[in-house]
Design a protein around this motif. Sequence first.
Motif, short mmCIF file in Angstrom:
data_model
loop_
_atom_site.label_atom_id
_atom_site.label_comp_id
_atom_site.label_asym_id
_atom_site.label_seq_id
_atom_site.Cartn_x
_atom_site.Cartn_y
_atom_site.Cartn_z
N VAL A 341 11.60 -7.18 -7.73
CA VAL A 341 11.34 -6.74 -9.05
C VAL A 341 11.46 -5.13 -9.33
O VAL A 341 11.83 -4.59 -10.15
CB VAL A 341 10.18 -7.38 -9.60
CG1 VAL A 341 10.00 -6.89 -11.02
CG2 VAL A 341 10.24 -8.95 -9.92
N ILE A 342 10.77 -4.51 -8.40
CA ILE A 342 10.49 -3.14 -8.56
C ILE A 342 11.98 -2.37 -8.28
O ILE A 342 12.13 -1.47 -9.14
CB ILE A 342 9.55 -2.49 -7.25
CG1 ILE A 342 8.10 -3.14 -7.58
CG2 ILE A 342 9.65 -1.18 -7.17
CD1 ILE A 342 7.24 -2.63 -6.36
N GLN A 343 12.75 -2.86 -7.52
CA GLN A 343 13.91 -2.26 -7.37
C GLN A 343 14.65 -2.51 -8.60
O GLN A 343 15.52 -1.37 -8.93
CB GLN A 343 14.81 -3.09 -6.05
CG GLN A 343 16.36 -2.60 -6.17
CD GLN A 343 17.05 -3.21 -4.85
OE1 GLN A 343 16.57 -2.86 -3.73
NE2 GLN A 343 18.10 -3.83 -4.82
N SER A 344 14.88 -3.77 -9.04
CA SER A 344 15.55 -3.88 -10.34
C SER A 344 15.19 -3.41 -11.31
O SER A 344 16.09 -2.86 -12.36
CB SER A 344 15.78 -5.68 -10.74
OG SER A 344 14.65 -6.14 -10.65
N VAL A 345 13.94 -3.19 -11.67
CA VAL A 345 13.28 -2.43 -12.94
C VAL A 345 13.95 -0.87 -12.74
O VAL A 345 14.39 -0.31 -13.96
CB VAL A 345 11.92 -2.78 -13.25
CG1 VAL A 345 11.58 -1.84 -14.34
CG2 VAL A 345 11.68 -3.99 -13.56
N THR A 486 10.88 3.72 -1.02
CA THR A 486 11.24 5.28 -1.10
C THR A 486 12.48 5.60 -2.09
O THR A 486 12.30 6.45 -2.85
CB THR A 486 11.93 5.32 0.31
OG1 THR A 486 11.23 4.63 1.12
CG2 THR A 486 12.05 7.01 0.58
N LYS A 487 13.08 4.66 -2.37
CA LYS A 487 14.17 4.56 -3.45
C LYS A 487 13.66 4.38 -4.77
O LYS A 487 14.39 5.20 -5.78
CB LYS A 487 15.60 3.93 -2.86
CG LYS A 487 16.52 4.56 -3.53
CD LYS A 487 17.72 3.66 -2.72
CE LYS A 487 18.93 3.83 -3.31
NZ LYS A 487 20.09 2.95 -3.21
N HIS A 488 12.77 3.21 -4.79
CA HIS A 488 12.75 3.08 -6.32
C HIS A 488 11.59 2.86 -6.53
O HIS A 488 10.68 2.68 -7.87
CB HIS A 488 13.12 1.45 -6.68
CG HIS A 488 14.60 1.52 -6.21
ND1 HIS A 488 15.55 1.88 -7.05
CD2 HIS A 488 15.21 0.79 -5.24
CE1 HIS A 488 16.85 1.57 -6.57
NE2 HIS A 488 16.51 0.81 -5.36
N GLY A 489 10.35 3.39 -5.71
CA GLY A 489 9.02 3.58 -5.81
C GLY A 489 8.54 4.45 -7.32
O GLY A 489 7.54 4.31 -7.84
N LYS A 490 9.40 5.26 -7.58
CA LYS A 490 9.34 6.22 -8.71
C LYS A 490 8.97 5.48 -9.94
O LYS A 490 8.40 6.05 -10.85
CB LYS A 490 10.49 7.27 -8.82
CG LYS A 490 11.87 6.57 -9.05
CD LYS A 490 12.72 7.60 -9.40
CE LYS A 490 14.18 7.04 -9.95
NZ LYS A 490 14.88 6.47 -9.15
N VAL A 491 9.44 4.23 -9.98
CA VAL A 491 9.02 3.66 -11.21
C VAL A 491 7.83 2.86 -11.42
O VAL A 491 7.58 2.80 -12.59
CB VAL A 491 10.45 2.42 -11.37
CG1 VAL A 491 10.00 1.23 -10.55
CG2 VAL A 491 10.54 1.99 -12.84
N ILE A 492 7.04 3.04 -10.31
CA ILE A 492 5.63 2.58 -10.40
C ILE A 492 4.86 3.60 -10.95
O ILE A 492 4.81 4.89 -10.59
CB ILE A 492 5.21 2.09 -9.04
CG1 ILE A 492 5.85 0.97 -8.68
CG2 ILE A 492 3.96 1.69 -9.16
CD1 ILE A 492 5.80 0.67 -7.02
#
Length: 674
Positions: A341-345, A486-492
């Motif tokens: 979910v984190i990746q896709s959001v 690393t790649k998508h954690g910025k969305v948190i």
Amino acid sequence: MKKVLSPEVYEKLIKTIDDGSKIDLTIADEVADAMMKWAMAKGATHFTHVFYPLTGCTAEKHDSFYDPGSDGATAISKFKGKTLLQGEPDASSFPNGGIRATHTARGYTVWDPTSPAYISENPYGTTLCIPTSFVSWTGESLDKKTPVLKSMQALDKQARRILKLFGHSEISHVSSTAGPEQEYFLIDKAFYYARPDLMATNRTCFGAPAPKGQEFDDHYFGAIPERVMSFMFELDRELFKLGIPSKTRHNEVAPGQFELAPMFESANVASDHQQLVMTTLKKLADRHGFACLMHEKPFAGVNGSGKHVNWSVGNKTQGNLFDPGDTPHENAQFLLFAGAVIQSVDKYAKLLRAVVASAGNDHRLGANEAPPAIISIFLGDQLADVFEQIKNGGATTSRAKGILNVGVDSLPELTKDAGDRNRTSPFAFTGNRFEFRAVGSNSSISGALVAMNTMLCESLDEIATRLEGSSDRNAELQIILQEIMTKHGKVIFNGNGYSDEWHAEAAERGLPCLTTTADALPEITSPEVIALFEKYSVLTERELHSRQEIYEEQYCASVNVEANVVTEMAKTMIYPAAVRYLGELAGAAASMKAAGIKPENSILKSLQTKVNKLDAAISNLESVHAAAGEETQKWAKEVLPAMLEVRSICDDLETIVADDLWPIPTYQEMLFIK
Ligand code: ADP
Ligand code: MG
């Protein structure tokens, strides 16, 4: 169904409903006949294929069960399987975004056996309503339901691939579920009809703030007024009759604002039911002398309304796949789904913004009470911590649920959730589901569901492929999750989504902020989005283009109607009122002059001066919410005395002005008339 169908047909139909398996067409005649008899026993004379065109509304065309008999004197009732399976409304007047020319107007409605038929009641008769998909002659979807079903089918396949990797022996059909909370306003119908702006646009295009707004926070969860309560009782009863499990009802934050939430159901059924909820709200409001406003921002300066779409994925054998359990760091399967979910959001943040875009929602997103236009995920303390550990090399602990002692011996101790809530996040993990809060109160929830299901489907597909090709799946999953972080954690983001600092920080993190519908809608046809939907056969490029075109047209049409209303009301209502008032003033001034009264010496002049002083005293202060220390002193030492000065002049005036002109009840009247 069990009562009216033969056991074999019942089994077959239930299998399709539960597993999404292909419907056996040979059962159609029996099902149709049973449906008709059931409906007729409840007074139905007509049936309708209900469908959900791209207007976002619900559409229906009714046909009678009765045909004239061959003798010309009698009528026979019949409802054949063929009529149940397929209808053909003339589709030329529904938006199609270039998919269909008027001369190729055929459109078909196709029975959706997975969404229950229901009976719609009217004081003069009842109708059997059958939920359907709506497609064009070319087989392209012209509605909001078909892509939901396709996205659920695609998600089922990928989710089961993942579950298989975890070694489950029995894996049943995986379905996405939705529990949409609906916020709405109720106002007296008489006011609604007195306002051309409300009638034409569902929002007030004019209106100064009321002296008292929502600053006391006294409305949220407050006692529900009796008239509203009567409306809610009847609403729940009607919803139950339609098979909608309405569960929660309460006052919302703004004065006149309320909320309703049903129990969650399969995403497709929840989406159909959500449309019915909106129709029922409007119908019953009218019955109780109210108008129900579902616009996202009907009143400036008080909170607007949204639709929080609670969403999860699960099945009968493994349960809710978003359930972290007590120790999420040890729950690899959950971490995989949460990571997906984190990746896709993050990857499809712009798509998520686009599927909630509408002229109405633009007034809400980014304003102070709604989620910002920046899409981020709130994970809560416990999960955020676990994923932070994963990012740094591996998760070894989960923060435990605490005990909360209220401090009164007679009150029980509470188990405290592992994380707090965050009302400002557009996409929040709330214990065992994600809550997408940016959806507008007036819109269909299906666009959001299609986007969430398909995005997740892609992430699961990618992860499954990597795991299937790996010899050490445990180690590989660790790597995958670490890479996602690393790649998508910025969305948190767990902080305050309303703050200015977040806007700056989000920009630094490279998160998109699409502030208007005009910015957001083109994302529907970005190359990534087209590739995503085509890959999982949810929507074709042509269907996406048609949707973009339709939604852009709807946006322009909405703004156009609003602009027309503003011009018309300004010209024909507000301007004339101001002119009349000016005339009155001028007339008064002329008469004063003729009588030799000098306005600059009159008591009216002092009233004006004092009112200006009070006005200035108020505007010199911060908003009451920021009041503290010195500010509090100023309310006491400056505002209150200035108020008294105004009052003192007005009270003098009361003793001079002719009694029949005085506009408010006097002390004499209020205290002594019994
Ligand atoms: P809150 O206002 O605290 O967010 P509400 O009770 O108003 O909570 O609404 C919560 C909604 O979430 C309900 O519709 C509920 O059925 C739904 N819900 C609960 N669990 C799930 C789940 N696993 N999947 C989808 N929706 C869920
Ligand atoms: Mg709620």
